[in-house]
Design an enzyme around this catalytic site. Structure first.
Site, PDB file in Angstrom:
ATOM      1  CE  LYS A  89     -15.795  -3.610  12.565  1.00  0.00           C
ATOM      2  NZ  LYS A  89     -15.893  -4.133  11.166  1.00  0.00           N
ATOM      3  N   GLY A 145     -26.552  -3.772   6.397  1.00  0.00           N
ATOM      4  CA  GLY A 145     -26.083  -5.149   6.444  1.00  0.00           C
ATOM      5  C   GLY A 145     -27.193  -6.097   6.832  1.00  0.00           C
ATOM      6  CB  SER A 146     -27.027  -9.489   8.209  1.00  0.00           C
ATOM      7  OG  SER A 146     -26.412  -9.317   9.479  1.00  0.00           O
ATOM      8  NE  ARG A 147     -35.396  -9.903  11.215  1.00  0.00           N
ATOM      9  CZ  ARG A 147     -36.612 -10.306  10.831  1.00  0.00           C
ATOM     10  NH1 ARG A 147     -36.826 -10.661   9.588  1.00  0.00           N
ATOM     11  NH2 ARG A 147     -37.609 -10.345  11.689  1.00  0.00           N
ATOM     12  N   GLY A 150     -27.681  -5.769  12.405  1.00  0.00           N
ATOM     13  CA  GLY A 150     -28.407  -4.552  12.775  1.00  0.00           C
ATOM     14  C   GLY A 150     -29.050  -4.675  14.143  1.00  0.00           C
ATOM     15  CD  GLU A 169     -30.567  -0.817   3.284  1.00  0.00           C
ATOM     16  OE1 GLU A 169     -29.774  -0.064   2.724  1.00  0.00           O
ATOM     17  OE2 GLU A 169     -30.719  -2.012   2.956  1.00  0.00           O
ATOM     18  CB  CYS A 206     -30.615  -3.686   0.233  1.00  0.00           C
ATOM     19  SG  CYS A 206     -29.491  -2.377  -0.186  1.00  0.00           S
ATOM     20  CD  GLU A 297     -31.952  -9.700   2.157  1.00  0.00           C
ATOM     21  OE1 GLU A 297     -31.928  -9.389   3.358  1.00  0.00           O
ATOM     22  OE2 GLU A 297     -31.496  -8.978   1.254  1.00  0.00           O
TER      23      GLU A 297
END
Lengths: 428, 428
Positions: A89, A145-147, A150, A169, A206, A297
């Site tokens: 994607k 990517g972002s929390r 994910g 991640e 990251c 973050e």
């Protein structure tokens, strides 16, 4: 341009390395337990174990590495190496680059005579990604990517009739520990080194050093002076997208306006689109622990110094950290006793512990772990960078008493004689 | 008594085998990538990788193996071997046995000088188990039991602030394929062998042969006659608990009363508590695919024959099966071509493929996989029996440029010289 060429070289090297891994055969983790027909009370059958690919993998690339962590990045390379077809994607931040890379892979698939379905690239918004993860033919997901992103994919995958693993991640603030002897010996060098790491490529990595722990002392003040001076010279680099830039500004404003936070240093004013000055803040342990917003973050060149009273307090606050990708120790020989007390705590919190460097470089190699406990990743047993990334897309199958001509080629007697394997647990 | 002594021997052997695995050190999967200070464009740091335990593990034993899959069973043995403290939630079906075994482990912990928290045994109902999985100090869960139980624990674990892996071994009906040439050569022997497997210990095994695929033919009729005759002699064995017994009766009644199912054979009438006659049923592919109740697990001596038109239909119905622990092929050399078409489909469905045997024996060895795609287990990348079970409770940590005296002992230069490891990907 230098950054792009470096990243392209890394991407190509990564693909070649996984090709070597496949040729080597060790990733199959072959094991043979020969039949013991006379064993009492029961004979033992012939058992042979190999690994098979999980099936088609959906890959969600990251915005910050359009080459090395995107269409042809580590997730794609390791999934293909495992034998899994890949559907990427594409990231909306770099659709053109994604398309160019995707076409290169399609060409490679064709010239290598692989099945057409080996690789596909889908462009679309979040709904496209959700539909992909919901497709029952997909058997695993790789995500960087972002929390929020994910966790959303993880929830979709877990709600399927057949749940599948999502290797996400996500977020990490990568604590850096400045131990007293190291600070005493080289506070100024640590300050300028830190600023280089914090501002390189607007620190959109990251593994950016978003958190510093150090013990209150005149040496720490020397470090701060050095950071402020170096930071004041730094011209803001452009950020990846307006979204990333807006999130950075919001995060920095949150710190700057926080009652318990002081601004210690700032980069040059911004001049141009999607740029903002780097920022360095401080707080103390009590306030850091009180407000979880202070350990969120902030993706980009922003970092928070947490002043500790002593090493015991440093360990105490570390115990309360969430999972991280990395932890960095700056130590001198006289710090080793303190480091020895800290490391067992760090091992339970991070995927990689490094000494006297900065966490932003992530080598693609056999011993690399780019992973860590939640929320750094969704699966602490895995890495998304390095050779072991291939394990995420394999599962073991055991063959019992199968005639040689029905075994997978690698497990037949000819295959075994050419490949590394364990026989009754002993390496051959 | 013979069964119990055999199971005790297996349990002790399993613990000893994991002790050997720990001494051997290969489970640490050590990897070293030495520093390359002159590498261009960037030097490579020294990277060393080892495995650390995930942390405290909650183990939910099964009812059907009070020794080998319970308090001191495979989950406990592999978690302890990984270095994880274990808290067992004792199974309500055998609290006394659990207590005896638990005390033996506590004694072993004490005489070995291990920390007191290394092992605990909790007795209680479902709420105790839920509270255990919800405790944030628990870092992984091992479970053997029903699909409902495994999914419930998985949901609890996923909803924690820090989600943790749940290794649930749940349900499997373990398809058996009788290929034409094998049936032609030995229909009668297959029939009596099948009945032995189906009735041993009331077949309360996760790998019981609950499903048979065979092609309609006079040879299949010979098999059925043989099964019916052998089954008619079988006296029901007592089942483990009244709950297991009631579930078996309910499952068998569902098959017996199903419009599209015929009864092909039945054991002797029951005489005594928690006993029921074994049962053998048949249906055809169309009805099997139409009603998912026909592919639900009936735990105990019950099996369903699905008559297929040809091998193509056998493959077609296999494509639609859920994940299983095992698949069994009964083949003669003349069946190899058909088997070769079937095996790639089976590989995607099961954790172990066996030829010319019965799936109920599960060896504890290096090449065993007791696992498989959902819903056989919650994590197809793992096994709950055999050496590789230890991997479920470990995660990798990478150490970058750490001075030798701060590295874990196994990664220091002395440790490496004594232990198997990869250096730049090459085995040492």
């Amino acid at each position: 341009m230098v950054r792009l060429e470096g990243e392209r070289a890394r991407t190509v090297w990564q693909l070649r390395l996984f090709a070597e891994v496949v040729r080597d055969g060790r990733f199959l983790d072959l094991r043979v337990d020969p039949a013991l027909p006379d064993r009492k009370p029961l004979p033992r059958p012939d058992l042979r174990l190999s690994q098979i690919p999980l099936g088609p993998v959906a890959v969600f690339g990251s915005s910050n590495f359009p080459l090395a962590f995107s269409v042809a990045g580590g997730d794609t390379a390791s999934a293909l190496a495992a034998g899994c077809p890949v559907i990427v994607k594409g990231h909306l931040a770099h659709p053109g680059t994604g398309e160019l890379v995707g076409r290169a892979i399609r060409e490679a698939v064709e010239t290598s005579g692989l099945p057409e379905g080996t690789f596909s690239l889908l462009n679309g918004a979040n709904e496209t990604g959700a539909a992909l993860v919901n497709d029952l033919r997909i058997k695993a997901v790789g995500f960087t990517g972002s929390r929020g992103g994910g966790l959303a994919l993880g929830a979709i995958a877990a709600a399927r009739p057949e749940p599948i693993p999502v290797y996400a991640e996500m977020s990490s603030i990568n604590p850096v520990y400045l131990l007293p002897a190291a600070l005493a010996v080289r506070a100024e060098a640590l300050g300028s080194g830190f600023v280089e790491s914090l501002t390189l490529g607007a620190d959109q990595f990251c593994t950016n050093p978003g958190l510093i722990f150090a013990i209150d002392s005149p040496d720490l003040d020397r470090f701060i002076v050095s950071v402020s001076a170096a930071l004041a010279q730094k011209v803001p680099a452009p950020m990846l997208t307006s979204g990333v830039h807006a999130a950075f500004d919001k995060g920095v404003a949150g710190f700057a306006g926080h009652d318990a936070v002081n601004v210690l240093g700032k980069g040059q004013p911004a001049d141009g689109v999607n740029r903002s000055p780097a920022a360095f803040f401080e707080t103390d342990v009590e306030h850091f622990l009180e407000d979880e917003k202070l350990s969120a973050e902030v993706f980009g060149s922003s970092s928070l110094l947490v002043r500790c009273r002593d090493v015991a307090q440093m360990i105490e606050v570390t115990e309360k950290l969430e999972g991280q990708l990395t932890a960095t120790l700056h130590i001198d020989p006289n710090d080793h006793a303190d480091a020895r007390a800290l490391i067992p705590v760090l091992e339970r919190k991070v995927g990689r512990i490094l000494a006297n460097g900065w966490p932003t470089g992530v080598d693609v190699s056999h011993a690399m772990v780019h992973g860590g406990p939640f929320p750094a990743t969704s699966d602490s047993r895995t890495t998304s960078v390095g050779i072991l990334a291939i394990r995420r897309f394999l599962r073991p199958v055991s063959y019992q008493d199968l005639p040689d001509d029905l075994l997978p080629a690698e497990l037949g007697d000819d295959g075994l004689s050419a490949l590394p394997h364990l026989r009754d647990g002993v390496a051959r």
